[in-house]
Scaffold this motif. Sequence first.
Motif, mmCIF file in Angstrom:
data_model
loop_
_atom_site.group_PDB
_atom_site.id
_atom_site.type_symbol
_atom_site.label_atom_id
_atom_site.label_comp_id
_atom_site.label_asym_id
_atom_site.label_seq_id
_atom_site.Cartn_x
_atom_site.Cartn_y
_atom_site.Cartn_z
ATOM 1 N N GLN A 570 73.888 108.375 20.536
ATOM 2 C CA GLN A 570 72.690 107.548 20.305
ATOM 3 C C GLN A 570 73.082 106.122 19.910
ATOM 4 O O GLN A 570 72.528 105.139 20.430
ATOM 5 N N ASP A 571 74.039 106.018 18.994
ATOM 6 C CA ASP A 571 74.452 104.692 18.505
ATOM 7 C C ASP A 571 75.034 103.846 19.641
ATOM 8 O O ASP A 571 74.839 102.631 19.696
ATOM 9 N N THR A 572 75.758 104.522 20.551
ATOM 10 C CA THR A 572 76.360 103.799 21.679
ATOM 11 C C THR A 572 75.267 103.266 22.606
ATOM 12 O O THR A 572 75.336 102.128 23.089
ATOM 13 N N MET A 573 74.229 104.075 22.839
ATOM 14 C CA MET A 573 73.112 103.621 23.680
ATOM 15 C C MET A 573 72.440 102.395 23.035
ATOM 16 O O MET A 573 72.113 101.419 23.710
ATOM 17 N N MET A 574 72.227 102.475 21.723
ATOM 18 C CA MET A 574 71.569 101.369 21.009
ATOM 19 C C MET A 574 72.473 100.130 20.972
ATOM 20 O O MET A 574 72.005 99.001 21.014
#
Length: 802
Positions: A570-574
């Motif tokens: 999730q953090d990578t997508m954000m």
Amino acid sequence: MSKRRINKVAVIGSGIMGSGIACHFANIGVDVLLLDIVPRELNEIEKAKGMTLEDKAVRNRIVNSSLQSALKSKPSPIYHQNFANRITTGNLDDDLSKIKDVDWVIEVVVERLDIKKQVFENIEKFRTPGTLITSNTSGIPIHFMSEGRSEDFQKHFCGTHFFNPARYLKLFEIIPGPKTSQDVLDFLNNYGEQFLGKTSVVAKDTPAFIGNRIGIFGIQSLFHQVKELGLTIEEVDKLTGPVIGRPKSATFRTVDVVGLDTLVHVANGIYDNCPNDEAHELFKLPDFINTMMENKWLGSKTGQGFYKKVKDDKGNSDILSLDLDTLEYRSKKRAQFATLEMTKTVDKVIERFPILVSGKDKAGEFYRKNFAAMFAYVSNRIPEISDDLYKIDDAMKAGFGWEHGPFQIWDAVGVEKGLELIKAEGHQVADWVNEMLASGSKSFYSVKDGATYFYDIPSKTQSKIPGQDAFIILDNIRKSNEVFKNSGVVIEDLGDGILNCEFQSKMNTIGGDVLAGLNKAVDLAEKDFEGLVIGNQAANFSVGANIGMIFMMAAEQEYDELNMAIKYFQDTMMRMRYSSIPTVSAPHGMALGGGCELSMHADKVVAAAETYIGLVEFGVGVIPGGGGSKEMALRAQDTFRKGDVELNVLQEYFLTIGMAKVSTSAYEAFDLGILQKGKDVIVVNKDRQIATAKAHARLMADAGYTKPVKRNDVKVLGKQALGMFLVGTDSMEVANYISEHDHKIANKLAYVMAGGDLSEPTLVSEQYLLDLEREAFLSLCTERKTLERIQHMLKTGKPLRN
């Protein structure tokens, strides 16, 4: 010279091929006039309705029913059903005069010269001078067709041979007639590449042109080898399928799909018209083929060919295969070879060829015979069918779906090793191959400064393949332009301040290394570059998250680690969305689950037209956990308009995930809310995709890209939406539309997309929704039925409904 534009085409003949070509022109936004003959008599339905042969519906019956059956066929010939509105139908008696307004007339009538000549005579009465006129013949010499036509007609006439199905097969052969102007050939060559998304190859007017001459030689040579080596049809299909970079349907299954009669027609044409071909006798049909033709075992269209689908007493389907010795159908036998086992760990197809030809079993013998015959044959076809060797490779890749052409395979085996094989099998190679080695060129191809060069026979030098300037070929720049590499990705400098992050994992799945690579790519781009493209040139963009890794963690009950892994995703997508540089995703082929989520978090998507994209996590018993569920809730709210029933809008986005909808083309992805109108773009020619994505990243950087502001204004509907979703999922389970476990997953998704059970509509942050999404994903990973689904997918590649 005035600029030629194609706004409208006429397609004459609405059979499978004509309708397919009409649909593909409609795909790219061109208006199409599709014409066919008037029926000679009424059918039973028309008689019952008291219709006459003068009724328009009767006069257009043939063309309308052909087009309708094409539009219903699978895989679909059209990118989006609405695009069919660009096709107008008519008949050759009433509507031929309308061709005066078109820019290009394409003839696709039956393969008989007398009929084609008659059609051209009628066309000439109405054709506006200067209009392109081409024939989609696959076998009739082009020079016979334009005899007796006017000067202007002959100047603008040539063959344009599409392969069936026209949407999916990339080969576009252009065959000049004796008087075709160079301007016309140049225009069609460029139009085929840029607009139709094809690989354009200018061929000579020789029987079966390039693709079919070499392709049919390959198949005929297999027909003869099957008997000689005592192989079964399953064994040949195993040896000539994905292991050597060919389609799954390999050889015999492909013949069943195409139709044995079609193949026989072309083989007979080559046999009759190429008396001086050194492999002339090979085009003679073996006895078993003649018997199959007499029995009308033509393949899928007659219900049986080399394979036959049957149902047992219990109604279960089974596939039988033809025993070529007894010509009786029997159960399929599993094919296994020691040589193939040796290539299991070799991911790159091109690296398997040296292993395959050195095999000690029947498979090794098969490959030595097969490649020796093919290498010798293609060397002898120059300059007969083409002056340039790369055109033969292009034709086989684009027309037959081969990953590598014959000369590329020969290079992989080694040119000298190939000559040994040819000699051992008693074939003759063309003199120019030995001259090439003598001149100091040790291979057919070489790479210099990111461009591919080929051995040019007349000049005896390596020359640059023309037309590459519109492409970026990652294979050619990977080594020289590499900025960073780990086991999951390679990051390359595309030039002009733009980086590319290329996945290198199996099926391009997204695991820890790929995520680390993506983060590294954003770091590097923010520090020293001005934009980032996430793109690759493998068969598929990405089939999603590495579910094997998720399965291991969940089975071991390592929930803290699993939570960290999902949060990392999730953090990578954000990170991609909120970086200080523009990010462009370039999906093609399958872009599923995590591959879809990644694209939804980029600033822009430059998708290939053939992109099959969707959130398919329900199939493995979870909800999208890499930001996909959050993103669908956010996009639903961004489309709320004043006066909308907001619940209904949210429900559509909910169903896209709940039904695991996957687009059958990039255009359909707009309907699913996965691609966004006005923001994302589609490229028809996949070869141009990386270059186009780079150009868009550059454009955004030049326009003064600023980092987006994090969202805290996502309107969620709370209890009001949750209540509606829960009633819906209850009734679907009661009606047996979904299983108990589907019900559980759907309710978890409902909770996330409603924003939890808040008492009234509330504005929340993206992070709030991501936390709900992660919690739901984790709780589903504790369910036995979810683990069963993941395990089943890992084992069989198919979803389990439990």
